[in-house]
Design an enzyme around this catalytic site. Structure first.
Site, PDB file in Angstrom:
ATOM      1  N   ASN A 111      72.301 -17.123  -5.232  1.00  0.00           N
ATOM      2  CA  ASN A 111      70.892 -17.351  -4.917  1.00  0.00           C
ATOM      3  C   ASN A 111      70.215 -18.081  -6.064  1.00  0.00           C
ATOM      4  OD1 ASN A 111      68.389 -15.792  -6.181  1.00  0.00           O
ATOM      5  ND2 ASN A 111      70.200 -14.473  -6.453  1.00  0.00           N
ATOM      6  N   GLY A 114      64.168 -18.015  -7.203  1.00  0.00           N
ATOM      7  CA  GLY A 114      63.089 -18.389  -8.106  1.00  0.00           C
ATOM      8  C   GLY A 114      61.862 -17.490  -8.023  1.00  0.00           C
ATOM      9  N   PHE A 115      62.087 -16.172  -7.907  1.00  0.00           N
ATOM     10  CA  PHE A 115      60.975 -15.211  -7.892  1.00  0.00           C
ATOM     11  C   PHE A 115      59.934 -15.569  -6.826  1.00  0.00           C
ATOM     12  CE2 PHE A 115      61.181 -13.660 -12.634  1.00  0.00           C
ATOM     13  CZ  PHE A 115      62.328 -12.961 -12.342  1.00  0.00           C
ATOM     14  N   SER A 175      66.808 -12.997 -14.808  1.00  0.00           N
ATOM     15  CA  SER A 175      67.081 -13.869 -13.672  1.00  0.00           C
ATOM     16  C   SER A 175      67.437 -15.259 -14.201  1.00  0.00           C
ATOM     17  CB  SER A 175      65.860 -13.981 -12.759  1.00  0.00           C
ATOM     18  OG  SER A 175      66.047 -15.036 -11.829  1.00  0.00           O
ATOM     19  N   ASN A 177      67.067 -17.972 -12.570  1.00  0.00           N
ATOM     20  CA  ASN A 177      66.391 -18.980 -11.743  1.00  0.00           C
ATOM     21  C   ASN A 177      64.955 -19.282 -12.150  1.00  0.00           C
ATOM     22  OD1 ASN A 177      68.709 -19.209 -10.020  1.00  0.00           O
ATOM     23  ND2 ASN A 177      68.141 -17.229  -9.156  1.00  0.00           N
ATOM     24  N   THR A 178      64.496 -18.695 -13.264  1.00  0.00           N
ATOM     25  CA  THR A 178      63.196 -19.037 -13.847  1.00  0.00           C
ATOM     26  C   THR A 178      63.463 -19.637 -15.216  1.00  0.00           C
ATOM     27  OG1 THR A 178      61.994 -17.307 -12.652  1.00  0.00           O
ATOM     28  CG2 THR A 178      60.996 -18.133 -14.680  1.00  0.00           C
ATOM     29  N   LYS A 209      66.203  -5.098 -17.561  1.00  0.00           N
ATOM     30  CA  LYS A 209      67.352  -5.583 -16.796  1.00  0.00           C
ATOM     31  C   LYS A 209      67.997  -6.755 -17.523  1.00  0.00           C
ATOM     32  CE  LYS A 209      68.798  -6.645 -12.082  1.00  0.00           C
ATOM     33  NZ  LYS A 209      68.388  -6.639 -10.664  1.00  0.00           N
ATOM     34  N   ASN A 238      72.198  -8.152 -13.994  1.00  0.00           N
ATOM     35  CA  ASN A 238      71.683  -9.118 -13.032  1.00  0.00           C
ATOM     36  C   ASN A 238      72.825 -10.019 -12.553  1.00  0.00           C
ATOM     37  OD1 ASN A 238      69.768 -10.776 -11.600  1.00  0.00           O
ATOM     38  ND2 ASN A 238      68.232 -10.272 -13.151  1.00  0.00           N
ATOM     39  N   THR A 239      72.485 -11.110 -11.870  1.00  0.00           N
ATOM     40  CA  THR A 239      73.498 -12.050 -11.381  1.00  0.00           C
ATOM     41  C   THR A 239      74.045 -12.898 -12.525  1.00  0.00           C
ATOM     42  OG1 THR A 239      71.796 -13.688 -10.875  1.00  0.00           O
ATOM     43  CG2 THR A 239      72.415 -12.170  -9.111  1.00  0.00           C
TER      44      THR A 239
END
Length: 348
Positions: A111, A114-115, A175, A177-178, A209, A238-239
């Site tokens: 994924n 992006g929050f 994350s 994605n940010t 996290k 996390n991922t």
């Protein structure tokens, strides 16, 4: 409808675009169409951690219910706890679609959402409207907006706003994605953020996290920063941005965070290292690749007091929760453990 019947519909959902299927599943959950698990949890699964009582250690990770639209129905499926979010101060649409990809052959997902979420105000309204007491523990996961973020300002504000409505709060600095978010895991920056949050003064347990891609030598300093700041625990993990050579899906090259079965090994090893470093000073939540009771048990033996699902739940559906709990209870009984807490960290 029972969780088993709801799970029988999973093959149909997998015929849809991944994000569309996720949205449909959330709407069905919010309407109560997935049923509920009426079976009592095995007594051996009850555990107390972070000053909170969990009827079982199996939780739903953040990212599934970003806007807290289905908290109560999800808890009624049998989860011991549900973590809503990630919530940002302002609403944001996230990254362009497509941004969610099934790697079916690998029992994985990539994924780059992006929050995407409706923002703090909308989340607060939903949490405030929930009937209390809830049939499980509620966590809230917080992050910063892609644009105009000030972490030392935003994380404390989010934590203070959500603490009255959640049993614990998780600071998401992992994350992929940010842009720049994972840089906040650096020792000095994390210490500044946590000083601004002031976990002991929040009145709720605060967790951090972490990313599985955190350098091995960086984990010890992060643990010590969290202990000094009064953080209650860590979520590991996390991922990942890694792409194991074993991946077979045609989507394996997509950008974003990889979750699911390929993450189980590296996230469990990181969990084991975190348990050795923390030496009982932090509660650990194991996440990454759990889709069976045996895998949940492996996380617990590696040092997790609690375990979170995401991708396994997306593939297995509501019936998976009861199955994991039954299998976990069997694992504990087989090895002579009267309760989950007795098995925490026995292999770290």
């Amino acid at each position: 409808m029972t969780p088993a019947l709801a799970s029988a519909a999973m093959p149909l959902l997998r015929l849809m675009d991944a994000e569309a299927a996720h949205g449909l599943a959330l709407r069905a959950l919010a309407l109560g169409l997935a049923g509920r698990d009426e079976a009592p949890d095995p007594p051996s699964l009850a555990i107390r951690a972070m000053g909170l009582s969990f009827r079982n250690p199996i939780g739903l990770a953040a990212g599934f219910d970003k806007d807290a639209v289905a908290v109560l129905p999800l808890l009624r499926l049998g989860f011991g706890f549900v973590e809503a979010g990630t919530v940002t101060p302002r609403p944001q649409p996230g990254n362009p679609r497509p941004r969610l990809f099934r790697l079916t052959e690998d029992r994985a997902v990539i994924n780059r959402m992006g929050f995407n979420n409706a923002g703090l105000e909308a989340c607060l309204a939903r949490l405030a409207a929930l009937p209390r007491p809830l049939p499980g523990v509620l966590g809230a996961n917080v992050g910063v907006n892609k644009e105009g973020a000030d972490p030392e300002r935003d994380y404390p504000m989010l934590c203070r706003a959500l603490a009255p409505h959640a049993d614990y709060v998780t600071i998401n600095i992992s994350s992929p994605n940010t842009p720049g978010l994972r840089d906040l895991q650096g020792e000095e920056r994390l210490a500044a953020i946590l000083a601004a949050v002031d976990p002991p003064g929040l009145g709720r347990p605060v967790l951090v996290k972490l990313a599985p891609d955190l350098a091995e030598e960086a984990l010890g300093p992060v643990v010590e920063v969290c202990v000094r700041a009064g953080v209650a625990g860590l979520i590991v993990s996390n991922t990942t941005l890694a792409r194991p050579a074993s991946l077979r899906s045609p989507h394996r090259g997509e950008a974003g965070g990889l979750s699911g079965a390929p993450l189980f090994g590296p996230s469990t090893e990181m969990l084991r290292r975190a348990h050795r470093l923390a030496r009982g000073r932090l509660v650990l939540i194991g996440a990454g690749g759990v889709a069976s009771g045996a895998e949940a048990y492996a996380k617990i033996r590696a040092g997790a007091s609690l375990v979170q699902l995401y991708t396994g739940f997306a593939y297995g559906g509501p019936a998976l929760i009861g199955r994991i709990k039954r299998e976990l209870a069997e694992c504990l009984a087989r090895d002579g453990f009267a309760r989950v807490s007795d098995a925490v960290g026995v292999e770290s």
